[in-house]
Write a protein that holds these residues in place. Sequence first.
Motif, PDB file in Angstrom:
ATOM      1  N   UNK A 105     -88.225 -67.412 -47.085  1.00  0.00           N
ATOM      2  CA  UNK A 105     -89.446 -68.161 -46.787  1.00  0.00           C
ATOM      3  C   UNK A 105     -89.305 -68.853 -45.431  1.00  0.00           C
ATOM      4  N   UNK A 106     -90.342 -68.768 -44.628  1.00  0.00           N
ATOM      5  CA  UNK A 106     -90.327 -69.423 -43.323  1.00  0.00           C
ATOM      6  C   UNK A 106     -91.108 -70.727 -43.404  1.00  0.00           C
ATOM      7  N   UNK A 107     -90.665 -71.764 -42.696  1.00  0.00           N
ATOM      8  CA  UNK A 107     -91.423 -73.017 -42.672  1.00  0.00           C
ATOM      9  C   UNK A 107     -92.822 -72.801 -42.096  1.00  0.00           C
ATOM     10  N   UNK A 108     -93.725 -73.686 -42.420  1.00  0.00           N
ATOM     11  CA  UNK A 108     -95.086 -73.581 -41.905  1.00  0.00           C
ATOM     12  C   UNK A 108     -95.155 -73.831 -40.401  1.00  0.00           C
ATOM     13  N   UNK A 109     -94.198 -74.568 -39.900  1.00  0.00           N
ATOM     14  CA  UNK A 109     -94.129 -74.848 -38.472  1.00  0.00           C
ATOM     15  C   UNK A 109     -92.693 -75.011 -38.050  1.00  0.00           C
ATOM     16  N   UNK A 110     -92.450 -75.466 -36.821  1.00  0.00           N
ATOM     17  CA  UNK A 110     -91.071 -75.665 -36.362  1.00  0.00           C
ATOM     18  C   UNK A 110     -90.298 -76.607 -37.281  1.00  0.00           C
ATOM     19  N   UNK A 111     -89.103 -76.172 -37.703  1.00  0.00           N
ATOM     20  CA  UNK A 111     -88.264 -76.984 -38.588  1.00  0.00           C
ATOM     21  C   UNK A 111     -86.805 -76.663 -38.290  1.00  0.00           C
ATOM     22  N   UNK A 112     -85.994 -77.649 -37.924  1.00  0.00           N
ATOM     23  CA  UNK A 112     -84.583 -77.395 -37.656  1.00  0.00           C
ATOM     24  C   UNK A 112     -83.895 -76.769 -38.875  1.00  0.00           C
ATOM     25  N   UNK A 113     -83.078 -75.755 -38.626  1.00  0.00           N
ATOM     26  CA  UNK A 113     -82.461 -75.021 -39.728  1.00  0.00           C
ATOM     27  C   UNK A 113     -81.023 -74.673 -39.410  1.00  0.00           C
ATOM     28  N   UNK A 134     -88.829 -67.846 -32.936  1.00  0.00           N
ATOM     29  CA  UNK A 134     -90.157 -67.446 -32.475  1.00  0.00           C
ATOM     30  C   UNK A 134     -91.219 -68.474 -32.828  1.00  0.00           C
ATOM     31  N   UNK A 135     -91.001 -69.234 -33.891  1.00  0.00           N
ATOM     32  CA  UNK A 135     -91.963 -70.271 -34.249  1.00  0.00           C
ATOM     33  C   UNK A 135     -91.512 -71.668 -33.820  1.00  0.00           C
ATOM     34  N   UNK A 136     -90.489 -71.704 -32.975  1.00  0.00           N
ATOM     35  CA  UNK A 136     -90.094 -72.969 -32.366  1.00  0.00           C
ATOM     36  C   UNK A 136     -89.099 -73.798 -33.142  1.00  0.00           C
ATOM     37  N   UNK A 137     -88.396 -73.205 -34.104  1.00  0.00           N
ATOM     38  CA  UNK A 137     -87.435 -73.944 -34.913  1.00  0.00           C
ATOM     39  C   UNK A 137     -86.058 -73.966 -34.255  1.00  0.00           C
ATOM     40  N   UNK A 138     -85.477 -75.141 -34.008  1.00  0.00           N
ATOM     41  CA  UNK A 138     -84.085 -75.199 -33.542  1.00  0.00           C
ATOM     42  C   UNK A 138     -83.163 -74.702 -34.659  1.00  0.00           C
TER      43      UNK A 138
END
Length: 285
Positions: A105-113, A134-138
């Motif tokens: 599952x991908x976060x709805x928006x940028x989320x550090x992972x 690609x969705x801006x997650x660090x």
Amino acid sequence: MSVVQEQAEIFSVTRAGEYFQFTVIAPRIAEGFRPGHFVAVAVGGENSAMGLRRAFAIAGATPTGAFAGTVQFVVAEHGPGTRWLTQRRAGEVVDLVGPLGTPFPLPNGPAPAVLVGGGYGSAPLIPLAHALLAQGSPIEFVLGAATGSRLYGELTAKRTAGQVTVTTDDGSAGERGLVTDVLPAAIERINAEIVYACGPMPMLQAVGNIAQKHAIHAAVAVEEAMACGIGVCMTCVLPVRGDDGRTRLVRSCVEGPVFDAARVRWNDVGHLPADLVGADAMRGH
């Protein structure tokens, strides 16, 4: 997602430590791929008695571009089936079914992972990293193995994410110890909101426990043995709590291989919990 069967020509087979990385031409599987999916590969040839397929996480797919229609997966030689597969060469054809399973599952928006891989369990985390970036997650990687030759994807991970922490049980690469020794620091360093992991079951349980202590979600891809890959044979079932809080045996190949770590009854894997839905009907048999 549409599951298809393809006669896939092997484009290349390369060694990566103790593993073999296959790149095969399978355009319809590549088109439907999402990080976390896997393929089921027929082994032994047409006249073989090895009737069960072998499941491998997809390490990457290129539906478009210079190498359009290719799929990558990583094989560790464990027995006759995987030994047969590692002896295949470029130009030969293998029978694949895929893409199978439920993706990460991908976060709805940028989320550090933080992405945690054990051995060649890091393979499906590489395309996941690209999707998160690609969705801006660090992101950060934590990769571990028993020894240096059993690591997979370290260089690719370093090219993908700036921060990669490596551990080995024997200290032959990176830091001596387990991925769980360094995971808390990685979570705190990046202020992670989610942890993704793939690897041995004890590792996944420990990762889930650490995520729970930090009050964040952990999505883990289990490495249960899968025979059919399509939910028919029931050999890959796990006890998992549902939305209603009740435990059911679910199929890793269909409902998984990706699960919420907090919902898996890790200590009951391989057993029938007393509170399992339907357990009353099985008592006395």
